[in-house]
Design a protein around this motif. Structure first.
Motif, PDB file in Angstrom:
ATOM      1  N   GLY A  34       0.790  -1.230   0.000  1.00 31.90           N
ATOM      2  CA  GLY A  34       0.000   0.000   0.000  1.00 31.90           C
ATOM      3  C   GLY A  34       0.817   1.272   0.000  1.00 31.90           C
ATOM      4  O   GLY A  34       0.344   2.319   0.450  1.00 31.90           O
ATOM      5  N   LEU A  35       2.037   1.213  -0.521  1.00 33.04           N
ATOM      6  CA  LEU A  35       2.894   2.397  -0.615  1.00 33.04           C
ATOM      7  C   LEU A  35       3.107   2.744  -2.087  1.00 33.04           C
ATOM      8  O   LEU A  35       3.007   1.872  -2.945  1.00 33.04           O
ATOM      9  CB  LEU A  35       4.239   2.133   0.068  1.00 33.04           C
ATOM     10  CG  LEU A  35       4.154   1.918   1.574  1.00 33.04           C
ATOM     11  CD1 LEU A  35       5.458   1.325   2.107  1.00 33.04           C
ATOM     12  CD2 LEU A  35       3.835   3.212   2.293  1.00 33.04           C
ATOM     13  N   TYR A 112       4.879   6.473   6.256  1.00 34.98           N
ATOM     14  CA  TYR A 112       3.576   5.811   6.310  1.00 34.98           C
ATOM     15  C   TYR A 112       2.538   6.589   5.513  1.00 34.98           C
ATOM     16  O   TYR A 112       2.673   7.789   5.281  1.00 34.98           O
ATOM     17  CB  TYR A 112       3.101   5.594   7.754  1.00 34.98           C
ATOM     18  CG  TYR A 112       2.973   6.845   8.577  1.00 34.98           C
ATOM     19  CD1 TYR A 112       1.778   7.556   8.613  1.00 34.98           C
ATOM     20  CD2 TYR A 112       4.040   7.316   9.336  1.00 34.98           C
ATOM     21  CE1 TYR A 112       1.651   8.704   9.372  1.00 34.98           C
ATOM     22  CE2 TYR A 112       3.923   8.459  10.098  1.00 34.98           C
ATOM     23  CZ  TYR A 112       2.729   9.151  10.116  1.00 34.98           C
ATOM     24  OH  TYR A 112       2.613  10.292  10.868  1.00 34.98           O
ATOM     25  N   VAL A 113       1.516   5.854   5.072  1.00 35.54           N
ATOM     26  CA  VAL A 113       0.445   6.417   4.264  1.00 35.54           C
ATOM     27  C   VAL A 113      -0.849   6.355   5.044  1.00 35.54           C
ATOM     28  O   VAL A 113      -1.196   5.316   5.605  1.00 35.54           O
ATOM     29  CB  VAL A 113       0.302   5.639   2.932  1.00 35.54           C
ATOM     30  CG1 VAL A 113      -0.922   6.104   2.157  1.00 35.54           C
ATOM     31  CG2 VAL A 113       1.553   5.787   2.087  1.00 35.54           C
ATOM     32  N   ASP A 114      -1.548   7.480   5.065  1.00 29.62           N
ATOM     33  CA  ASP A 114      -2.894   7.532   5.638  1.00 29.62           C
ATOM     34  C   ASP A 114      -3.889   7.402   4.496  1.00 29.62           C
ATOM     35  O   ASP A 114      -3.744   8.067   3.473  1.00 29.62           O
ATOM     36  CB  ASP A 114      -3.137   8.865   6.358  1.00 29.62           C
ATOM     37  CG  ASP A 114      -2.282   9.011   7.595  1.00 29.62           C
ATOM     38  OD1 ASP A 114      -2.076   8.006   8.290  1.00 29.62           O
ATOM     39  OD2 ASP A 114      -1.802  10.127   7.862  1.00 29.62           O
ATOM     40  N   ASP A 115      -4.881   6.547   4.654  1.00 28.49           N
ATOM     41  CA  ASP A 115      -5.942   6.363   3.670  1.00 28.49           C
ATOM     42  C   ASP A 115      -5.396   6.050   2.274  1.00 28.49           C
ATOM     43  O   ASP A 115      -5.609   6.803   1.334  1.00 28.49           O
ATOM     44  CB  ASP A 115      -6.824   7.621   3.632  1.00 28.49           C
ATOM     45  CG  ASP A 115      -8.095   7.405   2.837  1.00 28.49           C
ATOM     46  OD1 ASP A 115      -8.565   6.257   2.776  1.00 28.49           O
ATOM     47  OD2 ASP A 115      -8.602   8.385   2.257  1.00 28.49           O
ATOM     48  N   PRO A 116      -4.643   4.921   2.152  1.00 26.30           N
ATOM     49  CA  PRO A 116      -4.101   4.578   0.835  1.00 26.30           C
ATOM     50  C   PRO A 116      -5.220   4.286  -0.152  1.00 26.30           C
ATOM     51  O   PRO A 116      -6.289   3.879   0.270  1.00 26.30           O
ATOM     52  CB  PRO A 116      -3.262   3.336   1.098  1.00 26.30           C
ATOM     53  CG  PRO A 116      -3.618   2.858   2.440  1.00 26.30           C
ATOM     54  CD  PRO A 116      -4.350   3.949   3.161  1.00 26.30           C
ATOM     55  N   PRO A 117      -5.046   4.420  -1.437  1.00 31.39           N
ATOM     56  CA  PRO A 117      -3.861   4.913  -2.129  1.00 31.39           C
ATOM     57  C   PRO A 117      -3.922   6.399  -2.461  1.00 31.39           C
ATOM     58  O   PRO A 117      -3.014   6.925  -3.064  1.00 31.39           O
ATOM     59  CB  PRO A 117      -3.875   4.091  -3.417  1.00 31.39           C
ATOM     60  CG  PRO A 117      -5.332   3.941  -3.724  1.00 31.39           C
ATOM     61  CD  PRO A 117      -6.012   3.847  -2.373  1.00 31.39           C
ATOM     62  N   THR A 118      -4.990   7.097  -2.095  1.00 30.58           N
ATOM     63  CA  THR A 118      -5.135   8.493  -2.516  1.00 30.58           C
ATOM     64  C   THR A 118      -4.820   9.497  -1.421  1.00 30.58           C
ATOM     65  O   THR A 118      -4.919  10.691  -1.639  1.00 30.58           O
ATOM     66  CB  THR A 118      -6.581   8.751  -3.001  1.00 30.58           C
ATOM     67  OG1 THR A 118      -7.473   8.435  -1.925  1.00 30.58           O
ATOM     68  CG2 THR A 118      -6.896   7.924  -4.221  1.00 30.58           C
ATOM     69  N   VAL A 135       0.305  11.350  -1.830  1.00 35.23           N
ATOM     70  CA  VAL A 135       0.846  10.063  -2.272  1.00 35.23           C
ATOM     71  C   VAL A 135       1.184  10.112  -3.759  1.00 35.23           C
ATOM     72  O   VAL A 135       2.201   9.557  -4.199  1.00 35.23           O
ATOM     73  CB  VAL A 135      -0.160   8.922  -1.980  1.00 35.23           C
ATOM     74  CG1 VAL A 135       0.233   7.643  -2.693  1.00 35.23           C
ATOM     75  CG2 VAL A 135      -0.269   8.686  -0.488  1.00 35.23           C
ATOM     76  N   SER A 136       0.384  10.798  -4.542  1.00 36.71           N
ATOM     77  CA  SER A 136       0.565  10.841  -5.995  1.00 36.71           C
ATOM     78  C   SER A 136       1.933  11.380  -6.414  1.00 36.71           C
ATOM     79  O   SER A 136       2.421  11.065  -7.498  1.00 36.71           O
ATOM     80  CB  SER A 136      -0.538  11.679  -6.640  1.00 36.71           C
ATOM     81  OG  SER A 136      -0.489  13.007  -6.144  1.00 36.71           O
ATOM     82  N   ALA A 137       2.584  12.162  -5.560  1.00 32.78           N
ATOM     83  CA  ALA A 137       3.901  12.726  -5.889  1.00 32.78           C
ATOM     84  C   ALA A 137       4.986  11.654  -5.956  1.00 32.78           C
ATOM     85  O   ALA A 137       6.061  11.887  -6.513  1.00 32.78           O
ATOM     86  CB  ALA A 137       4.284  13.790  -4.864  1.00 32.78           C
TER      87      ALA A 137
END
Length: 151
Positions: A34-35, A112-118, A135-137
Motif C-alpha cells: 500500500g505504498l 507511512y500512508v494515511d488512507d491509501p492509495p489516494t 501520495v501521488s507525488a
C-alpha cells in the motif's frame, strides 16, 4: 559494513540479483503493502531481499544515488544499502535514506500512508520532525514508458 548478513540472506523468503528484476520486485512489494511504487528510485541494484516473517527488506545498489522528486521539489539521497521493515502502509526502522531540508541532510526512519492509495504520505526523522505530501507525488504510472522520437 553491511547490515545484511549471510544468516539474514538464508532466512529470506525472496532474494534476487540484478537491476531489472530488483526494480520490478521493489515496485511490486511497495504496491503490495500500500505504498507508492516510486518511493525507492534506485539504480544499478545488485541485490534485493525480503524476509516475509519479519517484514525485513534490503536493497543494495552499486553506488549511492540522489533523486529529486519534482512534484514536491524535494531531494533525497539513497545509500549503497537501504534497509527497512515493511508492513501494511508503513516502512519502519528505515536506514540509508536521507532528505534535504533547508541546507542539511536529515535521516529518515519511518514512512507511512494515511488512507491509501489516494491519501497523504508522511516521512519521519528519528528526531520527530516530519513532512507530509500527496501520495501521488511518489507514484509512477506503470504505463509510463520512454517515448521514442521518430526522425
Amino acid at each position: 559494513m553491511s547490515v545484511v548478513t549471510d544468516e539474514i540472506r538464508a532466512t529470506a523468503t525472496e532474494l534476487y540479483h540484478g537491476d531489472k528484476v530488483c526494480q520490478d520486485k521493489t515496485k511490486h512489494l511497495l504496491t503490495e503493502v500500500g505504498l507508492p511504487n516510486g518511493l525507492l528510485p534506485l539504480e544499478d541494484i545488485e541485490e534485493c531481499g525480503y524476509v516475509k516473517d519479519t517484514g525485513f527488506v534490503w536493497l543494495k545498489q552499486k553506488k549511492k544515488k540522489e533523486h529529486k522528486f519534482e512534484k514536491v521539489n524535494r531531494l533525497a539521497s539513497y545509500a549503497n544499502e537501504v534497509t527497512a521493515f515493511v508492513e501494511k502502509s508503513k516502512i519502519k526502522k528505515l536506514t540509508g535514506v536521507k532528505t534535504k531540508e533547508l541546507m542539511m541532510w536529515v535521516n529518515l526512519s519511518e514512512i507511512y500512508v494515511d488512507d491509501p492509495p489516494t491519501g497523504k504520505i508522511t516521512f519521519k526523522a528519528p528526531s520527530g520532525l516530519y513532512r507530509t505530501f500527496p501520495v501521488s507525488a511518489f507514484q509512477i504510472e506503470e504505463d509510463q514508458k520512454l517515448e521514442v522520437k521518430e526522425v
